[in-house]
Motif scaffolding. Sequence first.
Motif, PDB file in Angstrom:
ATOM      1  N   ALA A 419       9.746 -12.160  10.362  1.00 35.00           N
ATOM      2  CA  ALA A 419       8.407 -11.572  10.229  1.00 35.00           C
ATOM      3  C   ALA A 419       8.478 -10.140   9.696  1.00 35.00           C
ATOM      4  CB  ALA A 419       7.689 -11.601  11.579  1.00 35.00           C
ATOM      5  N   LEU A 420       9.438  -9.379  10.187  1.00 34.59           N
ATOM      6  CA  LEU A 420       9.574  -7.993   9.727  1.00 34.59           C
ATOM      7  C   LEU A 420       9.984  -7.931   8.258  1.00 34.59           C
ATOM      8  CD1 LEU A 420      11.254  -6.168  12.753  1.00 34.59           C
ATOM      9  CD2 LEU A 420       8.949  -5.860  11.877  1.00 34.59           C
ATOM     10  N   LYS A 421      10.851  -8.840   7.846  1.00 31.53           N
ATOM     11  CA  LYS A 421      11.242  -8.853   6.433  1.00 31.53           C
ATOM     12  C   LYS A 421      10.044  -9.163   5.538  1.00 31.53           C
ATOM     13  CE  LYS A 421      16.128 -10.042   7.098  1.00 31.53           C
ATOM     14  NZ  LYS A 421      17.191 -11.067   6.882  1.00 31.53           N
ATOM     15  N   THR A 422       9.224 -10.116   5.992  1.00 27.56           N
ATOM     16  CA  THR A 422       8.024 -10.446   5.213  1.00 27.56           C
ATOM     17  C   THR A 422       7.088  -9.247   5.118  1.00 27.56           C
ATOM     18  OG1 THR A 422       8.197 -12.739   5.968  1.00 27.56           O
ATOM     19  CG2 THR A 422       6.081 -12.028   5.047  1.00 27.56           C
ATOM     20  N   LYS A 423       6.861  -8.592   6.255  1.00 28.09           N
ATOM     21  CA  LYS A 423       5.974  -7.426   6.256  1.00 28.09           C
ATOM     22  C   LYS A 423       6.581  -6.282   5.448  1.00 28.09           C
ATOM     23  CE  LYS A 423       3.732  -8.449  10.679  1.00 28.09           C
ATOM     24  NZ  LYS A 423       4.224  -9.829  10.719  1.00 28.09           N
ATOM     25  N   GLN A 424       7.882  -6.135   5.533  1.00 26.14           N
ATOM     26  CA  GLN A 424       8.522  -5.057   4.784  1.00 26.14           C
ATOM     27  C   GLN A 424       8.351  -5.258   3.277  1.00 26.14           C
ATOM     28  OE1 GLN A 424      12.697  -4.719   5.513  1.00 26.14           O
ATOM     29  NE2 GLN A 424      12.889  -2.738   4.516  1.00 26.14           N
ATOM     30  N   SER A 425       8.463  -6.514   2.837  1.00 22.01           N
ATOM     31  CA  SER A 425       8.264  -6.798   1.411  1.00 22.01           C
ATOM     32  C   SER A 425       6.842  -6.446   0.987  1.00 22.01           C
ATOM     33  CB  SER A 425       8.549  -8.271   1.143  1.00 22.01           C
ATOM     34  OG  SER A 425       8.282  -8.596  -0.200  1.00 22.01           O
ATOM     35  N   LEU A 426       5.864  -6.792   1.834  1.00 21.16           N
ATOM     36  CA  LEU A 426       4.476  -6.467   1.528  1.00 21.16           C
ATOM     37  C   LEU A 426       4.244  -4.961   1.535  1.00 21.16           C
ATOM     38  CD1 LEU A 426       1.719  -7.664   0.893  1.00 21.16           C
ATOM     39  CD2 LEU A 426       1.290  -7.838   3.360  1.00 21.16           C
ATOM     40  N   PHE A 427       4.824  -4.271   2.507  1.00 15.56           N
ATOM     41  CA  PHE A 427       4.727  -2.813   2.557  1.00 15.56           C
ATOM     42  C   PHE A 427       5.293  -2.183   1.297  1.00 15.56           C
ATOM     43  CE2 PHE A 427       4.952  -2.778   7.462  1.00 15.56           C
ATOM     44  CZ  PHE A 427       3.627  -3.163   7.516  1.00 15.56           C
ATOM     45  N   LEU A 428       6.428  -2.713   0.849  1.00 17.80           N
ATOM     46  CA  LEU A 428       7.090  -2.137  -0.316  1.00 17.80           C
ATOM     47  C   LEU A 428       6.225  -2.271  -1.566  1.00 17.80           C
ATOM     48  CD1 LEU A 428       9.635  -0.790  -1.414  1.00 17.80           C
ATOM     49  CD2 LEU A 428      10.602  -3.074  -1.786  1.00 17.80           C
ATOM     50  N   GLN A 429       5.607  -3.437  -1.719  1.00 18.83           N
ATOM     51  CA  GLN A 429       4.739  -3.624  -2.881  1.00 18.83           C
ATOM     52  C   GLN A 429       3.559  -2.644  -2.843  1.00 18.83           C
ATOM     53  OE1 GLN A 429       3.582  -7.741  -2.954  1.00 18.83           O
ATOM     54  NE2 GLN A 429       5.711  -8.487  -3.027  1.00 18.83           N
ATOM     55  N   THR A 430       2.934  -2.519  -1.684  1.00 16.56           N
ATOM     56  CA  THR A 430       1.810  -1.578  -1.551  1.00 16.56           C
ATOM     57  C   THR A 430       2.273  -0.151  -1.774  1.00 16.56           C
ATOM     58  OG1 THR A 430       0.863  -3.095   0.070  1.00 16.56           O
ATOM     59  CG2 THR A 430      -0.052  -0.869  -0.020  1.00 16.56           C
ATOM     60  N   HIS A 431       3.433   0.154  -1.231  1.00 20.35           N
ATOM     61  CA  HIS A 431       3.990   1.498  -1.381  1.00 20.35           C
ATOM     62  C   HIS A 431       4.205   1.856  -2.853  1.00 20.35           C
ATOM     63  CE1 HIS A 431       7.444   4.227  -1.799  1.00 20.35           C
ATOM     64  NE2 HIS A 431       6.900   4.871  -0.774  1.00 20.35           N
ATOM     65  N   GLN A 432       4.784   0.904  -3.590  1.00 21.70           N
ATOM     66  CA  GLN A 432       5.039   1.166  -5.008  1.00 21.70           C
ATOM     67  C   GLN A 432       3.733   1.378  -5.781  1.00 21.70           C
ATOM     68  OE1 GLN A 432       7.888   1.714  -6.361  1.00 21.70           O
ATOM     69  NE2 GLN A 432       9.138   1.253  -4.553  1.00 21.70           N
ATOM     70  N   LEU A 433       2.720   0.575  -5.447  1.00 21.85           N
ATOM     71  CA  LEU A 433       1.441   0.695  -6.136  1.00 21.85           C
ATOM     72  C   LEU A 433       0.797   2.044  -5.851  1.00 21.85           C
ATOM     73  CD1 LEU A 433      -0.856  -0.514  -7.813  1.00 21.85           C
ATOM     74  CD2 LEU A 433      -1.758  -1.549  -5.709  1.00 21.85           C
ATOM     75  N   LEU A 434       0.722   2.403  -4.567  1.00 24.38           N
ATOM     76  CA  LEU A 434       0.105   3.674  -4.203  1.00 24.38           C
ATOM     77  C   LEU A 434       0.904   4.853  -4.737  1.00 24.38           C
ATOM     78  CD1 LEU A 434      -0.907   2.920  -0.508  1.00 24.38           C
ATOM     79  CD2 LEU A 434      -2.336   2.820  -2.554  1.00 24.38           C
ATOM     80  N   LEU A 435       2.202   4.742  -4.699  1.00 22.24           N
ATOM     81  CA  LEU A 435       3.046   5.831  -5.163  1.00 22.24           C
ATOM     82  C   LEU A 435       2.880   6.061  -6.662  1.00 22.24           C
ATOM     83  CD1 LEU A 435       5.228   7.896  -4.421  1.00 22.24           C
ATOM     84  CD2 LEU A 435       6.938   6.141  -4.901  1.00 22.24           C
ATOM     85  N   SER A 436       2.775   4.963  -7.411  1.00 15.81           N
ATOM     86  CA  SER A 436       2.625   5.096  -8.857  1.00 15.81           C
ATOM     87  C   SER A 436       1.315   5.808  -9.207  1.00 15.81           C
ATOM     88  CB  SER A 436       2.680   3.718  -9.507  1.00 15.81           C
ATOM     89  OG  SER A 436       2.467   3.808 -10.886  1.00 15.81           O
ATOM     90  N   LEU A 437       0.231   5.397  -8.569  1.00 13.01           N
ATOM     91  CA  LEU A 437      -1.058   6.035  -8.835  1.00 13.01           C
ATOM     92  C   LEU A 437      -1.062   7.494  -8.392  1.00 13.01           C
ATOM     93  CD1 LEU A 437      -3.449   3.154  -7.678  1.00 13.01           C
ATOM     94  CD2 LEU A 437      -2.917   3.826 -10.027  1.00 13.01           C
TER      95      LEU A 437
END
Length: 926
Positions: A419-437
């Motif tokens: 479960a944590l790996k799944t959430k971590q992958s989702l966090f990473l995608q959101t993080h990259q999107l927010l960080l880029s903007l």
Amino acid sequence: MKCSYYMHTVSHSLCSGICISSISLKKLFELLRPPFLEVAVPVSMKEVGGYIQKQVAYLSGGRGEDSSVIVTLPECSAFSDIPDEALTKVFTYLTVIPRQPGVKFIIILDRRLDTWASIKTALARIAASFPGNLHLVLVLRPTSFFHRTVTDIGFRFSQEDFMLKMPVVLLSSVTDLLRYIDENQLTSEFGGTLDYCHSDWIVLRTAIESFAVTVKDIAQMLQAFGTELAETELLDDGKTIEYLLESHTDKYNKLKEAIRSVSKEGRHLLSSLDSTSKGDDPQWDVKLDWETVQRLLGQLRDMEAAFDGFFEKHHLKLHQYLQLLRYEKSFQEVRLPCRGGLGLKFSPGTLCPDHHVIRGHNDKQMVCFHPLVLQEVMARAQIIILHGHQLSAGHHYAMALIMQRCNELRHHCDTLSVALKTKQSLFLQTHQLLLSLGLTWCDDGAYLLANQLVDKFQSKEGAQAALKDIEKFLEEAPSMLSSGVDVLMIEYEAVITPHLQHATVQQMIQNRQTSLRKLADKHVRPVQLVAPRPENPPRSKSPLFSPKHGTVHTQILYINAISSLKNKNRHRYGDLSLWARLTMPSGTLPLSLCVNVCVCVCVCHSHVMRELIETERIYVEELLCVLLGYRAEMDNAELSGLLPPILRSKRDILFGNMPEIYNFHSRVFLQDLEGCLEAPEGVGACFLQRKECFQMYEWYCQNKLRSEALWRQFCDCDFFQECQKKLEHKLGLDSYLLKPIQRLTKYQLLLKELLKYSADSEGTSDLQGALTAMLDLLKSVNDSMHQISITGYEGDICELGRVLMQGSFSVWISHKKGPTRMKELARFKPMQRHLFLYEKALLLCKRREEHGEGADKTPSYSFKHCLKMTAVGITENVKGDGKKFEIWYSGREEVYVVQVRSTNIERIFFLKGMKLKNLKISSSAF
């Protein structure tokens, strides 16, 4: 319900273990009821001791015909005054001593100085009071003519009355006595040769009876203590069980001490009887006494062995019950986070992506879980699982329950990890999107501010145009950045990294807007504003401010960090802006960059602190991995065929005191360091407080040579290969055995880094002290490694104390007189000696190194001289030579001129070490 079910299961498991103890208790009680202790002794020496001492009657140890026991009634003026009840007790006591079925008795009644009336009375009392099988009564009649005649006449008329009750023989003299009893069965008063001392007999009888009573008391105490153990109520409270363990062990030790004392008394009594019966034909009573004491000692040994076995089983069960309670407590502590973490849900729009809240059924209890916290929980769960396997390997009586808990935890951990790996992958995608903007907007904002020309701000039109550009830029900001700083920090704290500190960019924009509004509303004298970079470059986008360059982001990070430091850590770093002005050269950098440099120091200090704590955690995990994966596996029955038998008994050589080091770091030092995470100024004090504990590394390093030799001998063993395969380690065990030494050297490097970034702040003195302590420890370890290579010293080198320092020097030796002096005067070339300065002595050794293939690279030191520090003095300067100093011994009977090989620093340090011993010192020698 779960907890109640568990406690019922624990109670059931404990009861199943106690049944074994009940069976053992039954066997113990059977041993504590020996037949000779259950038979009540009718009379003891304590009751009749006064009459026995008056020699009313006694057993001399002699035997008559048919092995009849002789009871002697000597002349006693107070015989007629003894009550009949007391006389009966005396006879009863004497007849009980032989302890043989059907034994017969012969009474010798000595009345040579008495009258017929006394004889008649004595015979009547004997007939009425004697409880034994009376075979014969031999009466020595009076020796005077008158009383003898009266006795003969009286006995003739009264003989039939006495003969009906007991056989009586009237003897005229001692010679007649020899016709009935052999000479060697009679004492000297009856002309015999039998050795008898009445006082010694009383002492011996008293000692034997006292010993028997003491053994009986011991048996009763053991029985009472065994009943207490069996009837003890066990509660579900760890502290209560610890108290029971402690109190039971204390009582057990006291009983053991009492048993040892009684056994010692019995052995002493037995040796006394052995010395008495050394003759060719020992007396029967001595044999019986010896057998009695021997039987009592044997019974005492049996009782002690049975009691030891019973208590060992009881103690083991109680200890295992305490282990089970502690294991369940640890299990419950990690089960709630593990199970709660499985219900976490996340979507890009939810608040607090890194913090999750679980509410109870009543919406009152609230538990907050963080992914890092859950990872720590899973790590703790793995440790609990390993602990459960250890308990099972130790044949714990609740093995099935423990393994059930281990399987449950393992299932929760596996599910939670996915479960944590799944959430971590989702966090990473959101993080990259927010960080880029966010990065794009921050870089564009910094570029806009840097490229607005200062000279155009001086006019009202220019200021208004710049304001419009900024307002247009703010309107185009991403929606996530349009919120306030506080709201954004709450919603996206987890993904706001040092590269996305938009708050600082917004603050810079607001400051620029304020300045531009003032210029647009009112004409003022031209003011030169401080731009983020010089105005010389063209207005085109400079690579310095491009998104690909990190300078702007780094400065933004620094400025934001100084803002937080002003509020949180002012007491540690003070006014950093003032510090920057004072430390940076005038005109070299703008004040903002000076502040950035200062903040960089703070950030580096925090980074080193995190590195210290994180590496400490990794170090503890690696030690635990080695102890469980290698050392504990030596007791694994499945791998016993792969382990050489000789290696099993040498685990302490291979691993040294690594278990002690692990316990110190996992239970004490790591917790101390983690406590300094919020107060970094206390890290130096942590090292100083645990300074003595680090001495355990000295023994580990001294043992390392033996450990390496043993590893080289068995490194290809299948056991080590199998353990390494299970652990999935790329490196062998030898690499992990170096971890403690590597960690010890790492501490001083980290402390130096902390000192570098902690100038003139709180805790700096403690840091310096900690660094000095670690360097001293490394030096002490290095010195002790040299010490173990000393050969030829005949005494115990440990008695010389701790090694203060050691080193190689050139040495000239001279004596005041004798042939040795002439021989040494002719020596112009110095001897090369390796000096070891101990607390109590100074050793001079010769360094030896082996050369060639296969030679040991470690040098050895041959012992040459030993100088006791109580008779040593030093002269600091010799003839003005700064590299030499003088050591004199026994009032200058022997003088050693010592010269350092390279620098004068070695001489200074060695002299400093010797001065610590309060030696006699002179300034110079001519």
